[in-house]
Design a protein around this motif. Structure first.
Motif, mmCIF file in Angstrom:
data_model
loop_
_atom_site.group_PDB
_atom_site.id
_atom_site.type_symbol
_atom_site.label_atom_id
_atom_site.label_comp_id
_atom_site.label_asym_id
_atom_site.label_seq_id
_atom_site.Cartn_x
_atom_site.Cartn_y
_atom_site.Cartn_z
ATOM 1 N N PRO A 56 0.809 -1.218 0.000
ATOM 2 C CA PRO A 56 0.000 0.000 0.000
ATOM 3 C C PRO A 56 0.842 1.269 0.000
ATOM 4 C CG PRO A 56 -0.085 -1.084 2.152
ATOM 5 C CD PRO A 56 0.566 -2.040 1.202
ATOM 6 N N ARG A 57 2.034 1.244 0.581
ATOM 7 C CA ARG A 57 2.911 2.423 0.593
ATOM 8 C C ARG A 57 3.283 2.813 -0.837
ATOM 9 N NH1 ARG A 57 7.554 4.788 3.806
ATOM 10 N NH2 ARG A 57 6.939 3.545 5.601
ATOM 11 N N TYR A 58 3.745 1.834 -1.612
ATOM 12 C CA TYR A 58 4.150 2.109 -2.993
ATOM 13 C C TYR A 58 2.953 2.528 -3.846
ATOM 14 C CZ TYR A 58 6.020 1.501 -7.695
ATOM 15 O OH TYR A 58 6.401 1.708 -9.007
ATOM 16 N N ALA A 59 1.831 1.813 -3.685
ATOM 17 C CA ALA A 59 0.656 2.080 -4.527
ATOM 18 C C ALA A 59 0.131 3.496 -4.345
ATOM 19 C CB ALA A 59 -0.431 1.058 -4.206
ATOM 20 N N THR A 60 -0.009 3.931 -3.087
ATOM 21 C CA THR A 60 -0.575 5.264 -2.846
ATOM 22 C C THR A 60 0.437 6.373 -3.095
ATOM 23 O OG1 THR A 60 -0.092 4.901 -0.495
ATOM 24 C CG2 THR A 60 -2.349 4.494 -1.232
ATOM 25 N N ALA A 61 1.728 6.064 -2.988
ATOM 26 C CA ALA A 61 2.764 7.081 -3.239
ATOM 27 C C ALA A 61 2.976 7.326 -4.735
ATOM 28 C CB ALA A 61 4.080 6.654 -2.602
ATOM 29 N N THR A 62 2.710 6.292 -5.550
ATOM 30 C CA THR A 62 2.989 6.399 -6.987
ATOM 31 C C THR A 62 1.737 6.365 -7.863
ATOM 32 O OG1 THR A 62 3.224 3.993 -7.236
ATOM 33 C CG2 THR A 62 5.214 5.243 -6.653
ATOM 34 N N GLY A 63 0.622 5.890 -7.297
ATOM 35 C CA GLY A 63 -0.599 5.759 -8.088
ATOM 36 C C GLY A 63 -0.619 4.514 -8.959
ATOM 37 N N GLU A 64 0.298 3.597 -8.702
ATOM 38 C CA GLU A 64 0.330 2.348 -9.462
ATOM 39 C C GLU A 64 0.609 1.179 -8.526
ATOM 40 O OE1 GLU A 64 3.467 3.267 -12.253
ATOM 41 O OE2 GLU A 64 4.991 2.350 -10.956
ATOM 42 N N LYS A 207 -9.201 1.508 -3.664
ATOM 43 C CA LYS A 207 -9.695 2.372 -2.589
ATOM 44 C C LYS A 207 -9.537 3.841 -2.965
ATOM 45 C CE LYS A 207 -11.163 3.072 1.702
ATOM 46 N NZ LYS A 207 -12.518 2.662 2.154
ATOM 47 N N GLN A 208 -8.478 4.172 -3.671
ATOM 48 C CA GLN A 208 -8.240 5.557 -4.076
ATOM 49 C C GLN A 208 -9.282 6.053 -5.075
ATOM 50 O OE1 GLN A 208 -4.007 5.714 -5.281
ATOM 51 N NE2 GLN A 208 -3.683 7.061 -3.534
ATOM 52 N N ASN A 213 -13.767 9.501 0.085
ATOM 53 C CA ASN A 213 -12.787 9.435 1.178
ATOM 54 C C ASN A 213 -11.382 9.620 0.636
ATOM 55 O OD1 ASN A 213 -14.246 8.695 3.741
ATOM 56 N ND2 ASN A 213 -14.975 7.052 2.420
ATOM 57 N N GLU A 214 -10.620 10.484 1.296
ATOM 58 C CA GLU A 214 -9.225 10.651 0.909
ATOM 59 C C GLU A 214 -8.427 9.447 1.401
ATOM 60 O OE1 GLU A 214 -5.549 13.871 1.325
ATOM 61 O OE2 GLU A 214 -7.189 13.873 2.773
ATOM 62 N N PHE A 215 -7.699 8.823 0.480
ATOM 63 C CA PHE A 215 -6.896 7.657 0.862
ATOM 64 C C PHE A 215 -5.472 7.893 0.366
ATOM 65 C CE2 PHE A 215 -5.568 3.125 0.669
ATOM 66 C CZ PHE A 215 -5.884 2.768 1.965
ATOM 67 N N ASN A 216 -4.736 8.692 1.151
ATOM 68 C CA ASN A 216 -3.363 8.999 0.769
ATOM 69 C C ASN A 216 -2.410 7.981 1.410
ATOM 70 O OD1 ASN A 216 -3.093 9.799 3.495
ATOM 71 N ND2 ASN A 216 -3.654 11.919 2.989
ATOM 72 N N LYS A 218 -0.297 8.243 3.903
ATOM 73 C CA LYS A 218 -0.345 8.217 5.363
ATOM 74 C C LYS A 218 -1.532 7.393 5.850
ATOM 75 C CE LYS A 218 -0.200 11.287 9.407
ATOM 76 N NZ LYS A 218 -0.214 12.704 9.863
ATOM 77 N N ASN A 219 -2.705 7.617 5.230
ATOM 78 C CA ASN A 219 -3.899 6.860 5.588
ATOM 79 C C ASN A 219 -3.733 5.382 5.267
ATOM 80 O OD1 ASN A 219 -5.220 9.163 6.449
ATOM 81 N ND2 ASN A 219 -6.257 9.514 4.502
ATOM 82 N N ALA A 220 -3.069 5.110 4.131
ATOM 83 C CA ALA A 220 -2.880 3.723 3.693
ATOM 84 C C ALA A 220 -2.012 2.938 4.680
ATOM 85 C CB ALA A 220 -2.250 3.682 2.304
ATOM 86 N N ILE A 221 -0.965 3.574 5.184
ATOM 87 C CA ILE A 221 -0.082 2.903 6.152
ATOM 88 C C ILE A 221 -0.820 2.679 7.476
ATOM 89 C CG2 ILE A 221 2.032 3.157 7.532
ATOM 90 C CD1 ILE A 221 3.249 4.645 5.119
ATOM 91 N N PHE A 222 -1.600 3.680 7.914
ATOM 92 C CA PHE A 222 -2.401 3.522 9.130
ATOM 93 C C PHE A 222 -3.411 2.392 8.964
ATOM 94 C CE2 PHE A 222 -6.403 4.512 11.368
ATOM 95 C CZ PHE A 222 -5.955 4.478 12.673
ATOM 96 N N ASP A 223 -4.087 2.376 7.822
ATOM 97 C CA ASP A 223 -5.079 1.335 7.508
ATOM 98 C C ASP A 223 -4.425 -0.046 7.536
ATOM 99 O OD1 ASP A 223 -7.465 0.067 6.078
ATOM 100 O OD2 ASP A 223 -5.936 -0.131 4.520
#
Length: 404
Positions: A56-64, A207-208, A213-216, A218-223
């Protein structure tokens, strides 16, 4: 309850992970060793943590997804994943479905034929995924994980006060080929095979797409952390239940899914009281149903994306093709190769064990390199933990090979 709406992929991870590893392996760990393998449960969660989190860190940071990242590292990496997943996805789906079918047969009656129940369960999961797609799976998993947690905690609470076994918290290092073999299997499947990190990245992308809901990042790592802690907590609960209820019971579990499920539920209710049946049954069934539906969604999602990347073409109905293919293939395996299930599961297990270092190294290279924005690359402490994890998993694989 806004925080609950922001959760998603992390709970799907929990749903996929809390299955055979918890209901079967953790319970057996408690039954055979008491509380003696808690160290192994905690250690393997620490070791695997960074590599799952990188999804999830890579996916939400890069959009892929990680799959696009794998292609950037070389097409061979993607081809390797495609072949490995194709070789194991039917067997893994069959394994989790047959345990779910065994529980359903004991809960609902109708028939004790595990193939019929497996077909019913797969059809229900297939229909739910077609109708509701990711959003329904997201919402359904919140209900399942909450139900699972409450029913498991109630069962553990009752077990703590209603049973009076003699047990020790002394930690044990297994000795002998059978005990060592069990430890290796316990560590290998706990909390899940490392390629589940790919599923995590795909779910994070989905999810994005939810603009409510904003799923950035930071949220992805918490989730993810919420879901990961849930798998550890429930793992400890199942080991504790096994230790409190089954330790020194001299019960030998059957290899038959229906008989195993009956033995499991009977042992619990015999020790905790018949009034606890509904809580034990709910915990067991929701455990396995969540795994069945998440794996039925994730493997087709991963295969369709991988095929698109390898062929450089977009296929509108690829997901539906792969989910149909997986459903029919699983039913076929259960109908025609039921007697060979043990061999097929062993092959899938070996591949999961031996590929763990591969996925750990690839995920670490990807998250630490130029393809990830600098602010979301791992910290020095997380890198240290990653290096320790890679060394442990390589050593673990060598140990496994020498124990065969």
């Amino acid at each position: 309850m806004n925080w609950l709406k922001k959760l998603g992929p992390g709970l799907l991870f929990a749903g996929a992970a809390i299955g055979v590893s918890h209901l079967v392996q953790s319970t057996r760990a408690g039954a055979d060793f008491g509380f003696g393998l808690i160290w192994a449960l905690v250690l393997i969660h620490i070791v695997k943590y960074p590599f799952f989190q990188y999804g999830p860190r890579y996916a939400t940071a890069t959009g892929e997804s990680l799959l696009e990242g794998y292609k950037k590292l070389g097409k061979g990496v993607l081809v390797t994943y495609f072949i490995l997943n194709l070789a194991t996805m039917f067997t893994i789906q069959a394994a989790v479905t047959i345990v779910t079918a065994g529980l359903a047969a004991n809960l609902f009656g109708i028939t004790t034929n595990p193939v019929i129940w497996s077909s019913i369960i797969l059809t229900i999961c297939f229909t739910l995924l077609i109708i509701g797609k990711y959003k329904l799976l997201d919402n359904l998993m919140k209900i399942i994980i909450i139900t699972l947690t409450i029913s498991t905690v109630i069962a553990l609470f009752v077990a703590t006060f209603s049973t009076h076994p003699t047990f020790s918290f002394t930690q044990i290092i297994p000795k002998g080929s059978i005990e060592v073999g069990f430890l290796i299997a316990f560590l290998g499947w706990m909390p899940a095979p490392l390629d589940v990190s790919i599923w995590q990245s795909l779910w994070a992308i989905e999810k994005q797409k939810d603009t409510t809901n904003e799923f950035n990042t930071k949220n992805a790592i918490f989730d993810f952390n919420i879901g990961f802690v849930a798998t550890l907590f429930l793992g400890i609960c199942f080991v504790s239940l096994g230790a409190l209820v089954m330790f020194n019971s001299n019960e030998t579990f059957s290899g038959n899914a229906v008989q195993f499920s009956q033995q499991l539920i009977t042992l619990y209710t015999k020790n905790l009281g018949k009034e606890m049946y509904i809580f034990i049954a709910a915990a067991a069934f929701t455990t396995m149903f969540s795994t069945t539906i998440t794996t039925l969604d994730a493997s087709p999602r991963a295969m369709s994306k991988t095929f698109e990347l390898l062929t450089s073409n977009y296929y509108k109905n690829a997901y539906w093709f792969w989910i149909g293919f997986l459903t029919l293939g699983t039913i076929a395996i259960l109908m025609f190769f039921m007697s060979e299930m043990g061999v097929l599961i062993k092959i899938a297990t070996i591949l999961s064990f031996l590929t763990a270092p591969f996925f750990a190294i690839i995920n670490f290279i990807l998250i630490s390199g130029k393809h990830t924005p600098k602010e979301w690359r791992p910290s020095f402490k997380l890198k240290l933990l990653s290096w320790f994890g890679i060394m442990f998993l390589i050593g673990f694989s060598i140990w496994y090979l020498f124990s065969l």
